[in-house]
Design an enzyme around this catalytic site. Structure first.
Site, PDB file in Angstrom:
ATOM      1  N   HIS A  29       8.217 -54.602   2.202  1.00 20.51           N
ATOM      2  CA  HIS A  29       7.906 -54.719   0.779  1.00 20.51           C
ATOM      3  C   HIS A  29       8.696 -53.713  -0.061  1.00 20.51           C
ATOM      4  O   HIS A  29       9.246 -52.737   0.454  1.00 20.51           O
ATOM      5  CB  HIS A  29       6.406 -54.478   0.539  1.00 20.51           C
ATOM      6  CG  HIS A  29       5.545 -55.649   0.879  1.00 20.51           C
ATOM      7  ND1 HIS A  29       5.140 -55.925   2.162  1.00 20.51           N
ATOM      8  CD2 HIS A  29       5.002 -56.621   0.102  1.00 20.51           C
ATOM      9  CE1 HIS A  29       4.389 -57.013   2.165  1.00 20.51           C
ATOM     10  NE2 HIS A  29       4.285 -57.463   0.916  1.00 20.51           N
ATOM     11  N   LYS A  47       4.659 -50.515  -3.757  1.00 19.63           N
ATOM     12  CA  LYS A  47       3.405 -51.088  -3.236  1.00 19.63           C
ATOM     13  C   LYS A  47       2.413 -49.994  -2.872  1.00 19.63           C
ATOM     14  O   LYS A  47       2.763 -49.003  -2.231  1.00 19.63           O
ATOM     15  CB  LYS A  47       3.711 -51.954  -2.012  1.00 19.63           C
ATOM     16  CG  LYS A  47       2.496 -52.682  -1.465  1.00 19.63           C
ATOM     17  CD  LYS A  47       2.878 -53.791  -0.520  1.00 19.63           C
ATOM     18  CE  LYS A  47       1.633 -54.451   0.096  1.00 19.63           C
ATOM     19  NZ  LYS A  47       0.658 -54.895  -0.901  1.00 19.63           N
TER      20      LYS A  47
HETATM   21  N1  LIG Z   1      -2.474 -62.116  -3.061  1.00 17.23           N
HETATM   22  C1  LIG Z   1      -1.183 -62.237  -3.385  1.00 17.23           C
HETATM   23  O1  LIG Z   1      -0.584 -63.332  -3.249  1.00 17.23           O
HETATM   24  C2  LIG Z   1      -0.451 -61.073  -3.923  1.00 17.23           C
HETATM   25  C3  LIG Z   1      -1.103 -59.890  -4.078  1.00 17.23           C
HETATM   26  N2  LIG Z   1      -0.497 -58.823  -4.648  1.00 17.23           N
HETATM   27  C4  LIG Z   1      -1.340 -57.664  -4.892  1.00 17.23           C
HETATM   28  O2  LIG Z   1      -1.661 -57.636  -6.293  1.00 17.23           O
HETATM   29  C5  LIG Z   1      -1.830 -56.289  -6.724  1.00 17.23           C
HETATM   30  C6  LIG Z   1      -0.915 -56.033  -7.900  1.00 17.23           C
HETATM   31  O3  LIG Z   1       0.422 -56.135  -7.499  1.00 17.23           O
HETATM   32  P1  LIG Z   1       1.645 -55.910  -8.536  1.00 17.23           P
HETATM   33  O4  LIG Z   1       1.582 -56.917  -9.624  1.00 17.23           O
HETATM   34  O5  LIG Z   1       2.856 -55.843  -7.686  1.00 17.23           O
HETATM   35  O6  LIG Z   1       1.290 -54.457  -9.114  1.00 17.23           O
HETATM   36  P2  LIG Z   1       1.688 -53.831 -10.524  1.00 17.23           P
HETATM   37  O7  LIG Z   1       1.423 -52.368 -10.410  1.00 17.23           O
HETATM   38  O8  LIG Z   1       3.038 -54.288 -10.929  1.00 17.23           O
HETATM   39  O9  LIG Z   1       0.626 -54.488 -11.538  1.00 17.23           O
HETATM   40  C7  LIG Z   1      -0.709 -54.106 -11.631  1.00 17.23           C
HETATM   41  C8  LIG Z   1      -1.061 -54.037 -13.106  1.00 17.23           C
HETATM   42  O10 LIG Z   1      -2.464 -53.838 -13.239  1.00 17.23           O
HETATM   43  C9  LIG Z   1      -2.660 -52.849 -14.228  1.00 17.23           C
HETATM   44  N3  LIG Z   1      -3.975 -52.255 -14.121  1.00 17.23           N
HETATM   45  C10 LIG Z   1      -4.355 -51.114 -13.500  1.00 17.23           C
HETATM   46  N4  LIG Z   1      -5.668 -50.910 -13.651  1.00 17.23           N
HETATM   47  C11 LIG Z   1      -6.133 -51.941 -14.395  1.00 17.23           C
HETATM   48  C12 LIG Z   1      -7.405 -52.297 -14.882  1.00 17.23           C
HETATM   49  N5  LIG Z   1      -8.493 -51.538 -14.635  1.00 17.23           N
HETATM   50  N6  LIG Z   1      -7.541 -53.433 -15.609  1.00 17.23           N
HETATM   51  C13 LIG Z   1      -6.467 -54.203 -15.876  1.00 17.23           C
HETATM   52  N7  LIG Z   1      -5.224 -53.916 -15.450  1.00 17.23           N
HETATM   53  C14 LIG Z   1      -5.062 -52.805 -14.699  1.00 17.23           C
HETATM   54  C15 LIG Z   1      -1.509 -51.891 -13.991  1.00 17.23           C
HETATM   55  O11 LIG Z   1      -1.313 -50.998 -15.074  1.00 17.23           O
HETATM   56  P3  LIG Z   1      -0.672 -49.535 -14.784  1.00 17.23           P
HETATM   57  O12 LIG Z   1       0.645 -49.805 -14.103  1.00 17.23           O
HETATM   58  O13 LIG Z   1      -0.563 -48.920 -16.140  1.00 17.23           O
HETATM   59  O14 LIG Z   1      -1.652 -48.842 -13.860  1.00 17.23           O
HETATM   60  C16 LIG Z   1      -0.366 -52.871 -13.828  1.00 17.23           C
HETATM   61  O15 LIG Z   1       0.158 -53.309 -15.061  1.00 17.23           O
HETATM   62  C17 LIG Z   1      -1.564 -55.428  -5.476  1.00 17.23           C
HETATM   63  O16 LIG Z   1      -2.779 -55.146  -4.825  1.00 17.23           O
HETATM   64  C18 LIG Z   1      -0.697 -56.334  -4.610  1.00 17.23           C
HETATM   65  O17 LIG Z   1      -0.752 -56.021  -3.264  1.00 17.23           O
HETATM   66  C19 LIG Z   1       0.807 -58.875  -5.043  1.00 17.23           C
HETATM   67  C20 LIG Z   1       1.539 -60.007  -4.858  1.00 17.23           C
HETATM   68  C21 LIG Z   1       0.959 -61.223  -4.315  1.00 17.23           C
HETATM   69  O1  LIG Z   2       2.115 -55.874  -3.201  1.00 16.32           O
HETATM   70  C1  LIG Z   2       2.789 -56.922  -3.019  1.00 16.32           C
HETATM   71  O2  LIG Z   2       3.916 -57.070  -3.500  1.00 16.32           O
HETATM   72  C2  LIG Z   2       2.190 -57.990  -2.225  1.00 16.32           C
HETATM   73  N1  LIG Z   2       0.941 -57.862  -1.847  1.00 16.32           N
HETATM   74  C3  LIG Z   2       0.221 -58.790  -1.050  1.00 16.32           C
HETATM   75  C4  LIG Z   2      -0.115 -58.155   0.283  1.00 16.32           C
HETATM   76  O3  LIG Z   2      -0.418 -56.952   0.339  1.00 16.32           O
HETATM   77  O4  LIG Z   2      -0.101 -58.873   1.291  1.00 16.32           O
HETATM   78  C5  LIG Z   2       0.912 -60.134  -0.947  1.00 16.32           C
HETATM   79  C6  LIG Z   2       2.398 -60.049  -0.824  1.00 16.32           C
HETATM   80  O5  LIG Z   2       2.717 -59.503   0.409  1.00 16.32           O
HETATM   81  C7  LIG Z   2       2.977 -59.206  -1.952  1.00 16.32           C
END
Ligand SMILES: NC(=O)C1=CN([C@@H]2O[C@H](COP(=O)(O)OP(=O)(O)OC[C@H]3O[C@@H](n4cnc5c(N)ncnc54)[C@H](OP(=O)(O)O)[C@@H]3O)[C@@H](O)[C@H]2O)C=CC1
Ligand SMILES: O=C(O)C1=N[C@H](C(=O)O)C[C@H](O)C1
EC number: 1.17.1.8
Length: 254
Positions: A139, A143
């Site tokens: 990744h 992350k």
């Molecule tokens: N299930 C799936 O298919 C996937 C899951 N994920 C997961 O999703 C999550 C997010 O990933 P990603 O988008 O890469 O992370 P990012 O850090 O890019 O995005 C997370 C966002 O959430 C914001 N945030 C933090 N706290 C809050 C809150 N209390 N309320 C609302 N917004 C908040 C952050 O703000 P700030 O940066 O200011 O803290 C940021 O803008 C991770 O756990 C990742 O592993 C990711 C990809 C696919």
């Molecule tokens: O943080 C990510 O980017 C992702 N998070 C999810 C995970 O922890 O499995 C899904 C995907 O791998 C992307």
């Protein structure tokens, strides 16, 4: 797709994040949903209620997702959750919260990409047929969690399939090891986490037997790839009250 009823009112938590941004675009691009709130860190969560959201998508952070879900469940708002970091204790807590709001649905999916769901399924099918199975997940370095939620889920599915088949322990003669060299032990399956700039989200499941290996690999090359799965989760969530783990339960897979 629902063509006669009013569009589903959807809010996104983590709307300015890497995945949240893509989910907002995906929701805005379809006619059976309306994006009613885009909420990020620092915004009041009460906007969910004020906006009349019927369902929330959460892509935030493992540290905040439980508080978000408590608010949603207590206000009868369905939730489709991509945020990672769910262990048995957290899932049990969600079960307790949902018991007090029995019409609310929560979907927790470690990965919304169809290719990743198939990769997990194929890995579980193949795992009892090989002596050795290990997971390498790769990744981007921003992350928060390691191993990834997808790798953890894959390891659980592999372990369950091997238990079911009475598979013997995997061969491993390591007797001297620098801490971490053999990765993390997740339910008896070794998981190796790589964090490298330039990567998005990738996973290999490497299986080995006498004279051969099989590698099952999935690559997310653009976060737009999580959108169709999230839309599928949103379309199904109202009809599935309670807790669902894994998008595969809402898909018509062979
Ligand atoms: N299930 C799936 O298919 C996937 C899951 N994920 C997961 O999703 C999550 C997010 O990933 P990603 O988008 O890469 O992370 P990012 O850090 O890019 O995005 C997370 C966002 O959430 C914001 N945030 C933090 N706290 C809050 C809150 N209390 N309320 C609302 N917004 C908040 C952050 O703000 P700030 O940066 O200011 O803290 C940021 O803008 C991770 O756990 C990742 O592993 C990711 C990809 C696919
Ligand atoms: O943080 C990510 O980017 C992702 N998070 C999810 C995970 O922890 O499995 C899904 C995907 O791998 C992307």
């Amino acid at each position: 797709m629902n063509t006669t009823e009013a569009p589903l009112r959807v809010a996104v938590l983590g709307a300015r994040g890497k995945v949240g941004r893509e989910i907002c675009k995906a929701v805005e691009a379809v006619s059976d949903m309306t994006l009613v709130a885009e909420i990020d860190a620092g915004d009041p969560i009460e906007r969910l209620v004020e906006s009349g959201a019927q369902a929330v998508v959460d892509f935030t952070h493992p540290d905040v997702v439980m508080g978000n879900l408590q608010f949603c469940i207590e206000n009868g708002i369905h939730a489709v959750v991509g945020t990672t970091g769910f262990d048995d204790e957290r899932l049990a807590r969600l079960g307790e919260l949902l018991a007090a709001s029995p019409e609310t649905g929560v979907l927790i999916a470690a990965n919304f990409s169809i290719g990743a769901i198939l990769m997990m399924r194929f890995a579980a099918q193949a795992a009892p047929l090989f002596e050795s199975v290990e997971i390498v997940e790769l990744h981007h370095p921003t992350k928060a969690d390691a191993p990834s939620g997808t790798a953890g889920r894959t390891a659980e599915l592999i372990a369950a399939a091997r238990r079911e088949a009475n598979s013997p322990a995997m061969p491993d003669a390591t007797s001297q090891e620098i801490d971490g060299a053999r990765g993390a032990d997740v339910d008896g399956v070794r998981v190796h986490s790589v964090r490298v700039r330039g990567l998005v989200a990738h996973q290999e499941v490497i299986l080995g037997g006498l004279g051969e290996t099989l590698t099952i690999r999935h690559d997310s090359i653009d976060r737009a790839g999580f959108g169709p799965g999230v839309l599928a989760g949103l379309r199904a969530i109202e009809a599935h009250p309670g807790l669902t783990i894994g998008l595969e339960h809402f898909l018509d897979l062979p």
